[in-house]
Design a protein around this motif. Structure first.
Motif, PDB file in Angstrom:
ATOM      1  N   ARG A  14       0.894  -1.207   0.199  1.00 31.58           N
ATOM      2  CA  ARG A  14      -0.048  -0.014  -0.089  1.00 31.58           C
ATOM      3  C   ARG A  14       0.867   1.311  -0.008  1.00 31.58           C
ATOM      4  O   ARG A  14       0.495   2.021  -0.736  1.00 31.58           O
ATOM      5  CB  ARG A  14      -0.800  -0.045   1.176  1.00 31.58           C
ATOM      6  N   ARG A  57      -7.161   5.781   7.166  1.00 33.27           N
ATOM      7  CA  ARG A  57      -8.388   5.202   6.971  1.00 33.27           C
ATOM      8  C   ARG A  57      -8.591   5.651   5.449  1.00 33.27           C
ATOM      9  O   ARG A  57      -7.981   6.626   4.673  1.00 33.27           O
ATOM     10  CB  ARG A  57      -9.510   5.777   7.617  1.00 33.27           C
ATOM     11  N   ARG A  58      -9.457   5.029   4.545  1.00 34.00           N
ATOM     12  CA  ARG A  58      -9.574   4.978   3.339  1.00 34.00           C
ATOM     13  C   ARG A  58     -10.277   6.321   2.984  1.00 34.00           C
ATOM     14  O   ARG A  58      -9.635   7.066   1.717  1.00 34.00           O
ATOM     15  CB  ARG A  58     -10.453   4.059   2.608  1.00 34.00           C
ATOM     16  N   VAL A 113      -7.361   8.986   3.048  1.00 32.15           N
ATOM     17  CA  VAL A 113      -6.393   8.794   1.908  1.00 32.15           C
ATOM     18  C   VAL A 113      -7.243   9.371   0.640  1.00 32.15           C
ATOM     19  O   VAL A 113      -6.471   9.933  -0.035  1.00 32.15           O
ATOM     20  CB  VAL A 113      -6.400   7.201   1.651  1.00 32.15           C
ATOM     21  N   ALA A 114      -8.599   9.030   0.326  1.00 34.40           N
ATOM     22  CA  ALA A 114      -9.043   9.646  -0.704  1.00 34.40           C
ATOM     23  C   ALA A 114      -8.984  11.048  -0.744  1.00 34.40           C
ATOM     24  O   ALA A 114      -8.945  11.721  -1.773  1.00 34.40           O
ATOM     25  CB  ALA A 114     -10.619   8.971  -0.817  1.00 34.40           C
TER      26      ALA A 114
END
Length: 368
Positions: A120, A339-340, A343-344
């Protein structure tokens, strides 16, 4: 390739988006995307070398002289070779080289991040490099992508103990840009650290390592020696760089530039520049705290020193820092643990900013 696919696809998607935004930003014919990417500033000099060899000299109104001997030869060689076997012009061939090299660089960044901190982090490192504000240069007929590809894989070779590959790729980087010295320094310092830690091991057991160290600076040294023979001056290359205003002055010109802003009509710009340098130093500290391997620390530090301490155009400094990808590792590692949604938000904001900034920059002042 399959393991690296998310990184390569993410990188390509970011670069494609930035190119589309650039194409839509100013649809005027003289600012077509291919022309902007292949026929401006340094790319014109590289194309001239590819088409005519080293023979171009421009005399300025102030009496200065700009010679094409300031530009290292690997990109023009590749442009000439591609042009000889295809209908592409030299500038278009340069775009093809940059496209392939940028993917190779992204792959190298992924390989480093994946090896050190997981898949990742490797993916995020490649995507973040695509989304830096001056990332549009990665898509231009410039040497940044080609140089970063050689640098990244040379450093990866050091991390995996492949000394001959490290030296050979460093030599290739040295044929691409003067900053090839930063890669050679990483090879040499890593070798020195290895020898100090293995003092009980005879030097004969490190033959491949020593050969890699000898190979590492040959590209840079070979071109500088060739220029010395061409000009008849032992320091001919340094003289040519000085004529371009690109000498190494320890940062005095940059400090003077910042001071002029602080005491002149743009004090906020001066404060912004100081804040930018402070941020850069802070990121370097984070790299040390992250305990990056010696090759990455040496290479990153050398790139920062070369960028900040060169007496060139201020507008070139962000571009000169573009290959300093180890500086992105603290952010990549932090995002890999986030957390996603975070990140987004961060990556999406960076990509949008890079697309808009790149379009404004390249249709305006652009990278000198």
């Amino acid at each position: 390739m399959r393991h690296a696919a998310p990184a390569l696809l993410g990188f390509a998607a970011v670069r494609l988006l930035c190119a589309v935004v650039l194409a839509l930003w100013d649809p005027a014919e003289e600012k077509g995307v291919v022309r902007l990417l292949s026929r401006r500033w340094d790319s014109v000099w590289y194309a001239s070398i590819a088409e005519n060899g080293y023979e171009r000299t421009v005399r300025l109104e102030d009496g200065g002289v700009h010679s094409d001997l300031a530009f290292f030869p690997l990109l023009p060689w590749l442009e000439r070779g591609i042009g000889a076997v295809s209908p592409l012009s030299a500038g278009e061939a340069g775009l093809l080289v940059s496209a392939v090299a940028s993917l190779a660089a992204a792959w190298g960044l992924f390989a480093i991040g994946d090896r050190l901190y997981g898949r990742r982090a490797g993916v995020l490192l490649a995507v973040l490099w695509a989304a830096v504000p001056v990332g549009i240069v990665q898509s231009m007929a410039y040497t940044e992508s080609l140089f970063t590809a050689f640098a990244a894989w040379s450093l990866y070779a050091l991390l995996t103990g492949r000394w001959l590959w490290a030296g050979a790729l460093s030599a290739a980087a040295g044929l691409t840009r003067p900053a090839g010295l930063a890669v050679a320094a990483a090879v040499a310092v890593t070798a020195a650290v290895t020898l100090l830690s293995d003092r009980d091991v005879p030097w004969s057991a490190h033959r491949r390592m020593l050969l890699g160290v000898l190979l590492a600076p040959l590209g840079w040294l070979g071109y500088v020696v060739w220029v010395a023979g061409r000009t008849g001056e032992p320091l001919g290359y340094l003289d040519i760089q000085e004529q371009w205003g690109n000498g190494f002055d320890g940062g005095r010109a940059f400090a003077s530039f910042v001071l002029d802003r602080l005491t002149g009509s743009a004090p906020l710009a001066g404060v912004g520049l100081i804040a930018g340098v402070a941020l850069l130093i802070w990121v370097c500290v984070l790299c040390v705290r992250l305990r990056l391997p010696v090759p990455l620390l040496v290479y990153g530090a050398a790139m920062v020193v070369l960028a900040l301490c060169a007496a060139g155009y201020f507008g070139s400094k962000p571009r000169l820092l573009l290959p300093a990808f180890p500086l992105l590792l603290p952010a990549a590692v932090a995002l890999a643990r986030a957390r996603r949604g975070t990140v987004a938000l961060v990556v999406g904001g960076a990509v949008a900013g890079a697309a808009v900034y790149g379009a404004i920059w390249l249709t305006g002042s652009g990278p000198p």
